[in-house]
Design a protein around this motif. Structure first.
Motif: not given
Length: 248
Positions: A1-23
């Motif tokens: 399993m890979k752990i991904i850290r969400v940063t300001k650079e990838n925030l917009e493209k990464e899924h944030i887990c709780c809310a699975i719907s679109s951006n």
């Protein structure tokens, strides 16, 4: 399993887990806007490389949106692994990453809000005890502050006095909330519709800064519902659950 850290650079493209719907979903928009500001304050959001609820979110306690007195500690906002991802060691790996990062930053330990028994939207006390956490403090009606010190001489953290009683002076239904949890963007407006339709006074108060949240009347600042001055729940209620509560 890979752990991904969400940063300001990838925030917009990464899924944030709780809310699975679109951006474009209001829940995702609110949460990511909140995260963008908190990343500048030291927020860390790490998740398993899966599409679901498998993540940890933490921040230096001095910057936490919570009424805790825990200088030198790291505060876990949320550690959530659910559904098909349970029992696979993901929570262990996420917590281990938090511990490693916290130690590398010179922190004295970790704190997190829980309760004597498992409750929705609060950390599982059984898991925390298994990982070496103990209770540092308590607040009415059911909150516990659990901590994992990295040194036996480390000072014990505590809840601030303002968060101990679980009471406010206002009548009717009052919800204090923040965008820290994405679900509030959807369910706070729905709560207003349910409450006002029954002729009950309603007020929603959003915490817009850590300073505001740090003087809260209860430890839960993502969502806390009061009725006639008394704290009722930190659980973000659906329309049906709220209607049932008001009928009781």
């Amino acid at each position: 399993m890979k752990i991904i850290r969400v940063t300001k650079e990838n925030l917009e493209k990464e899924h944030i887990c709780c809310a699975i719907s679109s951006n474009k979903d209001c829940q995702v928009v609110a949460k990511k806007r909140w995260m963008s500001r908190q990343l500048e304050e030291g927020l860390v959001f790490e998740k398993a490389d899966v599409r679901g609820k498998a993540f940890i979110e933490y921040i230096p306690a001095e910057k936490a949106w919570c009424p805790v007195d825990a200088p030198g500690y790291m505060f876990i906002n949320c550690l959530w692994v659910s559904g098909q991802f349970k029992g696979k060691g993901i929570a262990n790996e996420l917590l281990s990453s938090c511990i490693e990062n916290s130690k590398s930053e010179g922190k004295q330990g970790i704190v997190i809000i829980s309760s004597a028994k498992k409750r929705p939207f609060l950390a599982d006390p059984t898991f925390l005890k298994y990982k070496g956490f103990t209770v540092a403090d308590e607040a009415n009606p059911y909150f516990t502050l659990m901590y994992l010190p990295f040194d036996e001489t480390t000072l014990k953290p505590k809840f601030k006095t303002c968060a101990k009683q679980g009471m406010i002076e206002e009548k009717g239904v009052v919800i204090y909330y923040s965008a820290q949890c994405p679900f509030t963007a959807k369910y706070v407006p729905l709560a207003e519709q349910v409450v006002t339709s029954k002729g009950i006074a309603f007020k929603a108060i959003e915490y817009k800064s850590a300073n505001e949240a740090q003087v809260a009347a209860v430890p839960s600042t993502s969502y806390s519902l009061f009725y006639n001055g008394r704290f009722i729940t930190n659980e973000i209620l659906s329309e049906k659950r709220l209607e049932k509560l008001l009928e009781e």
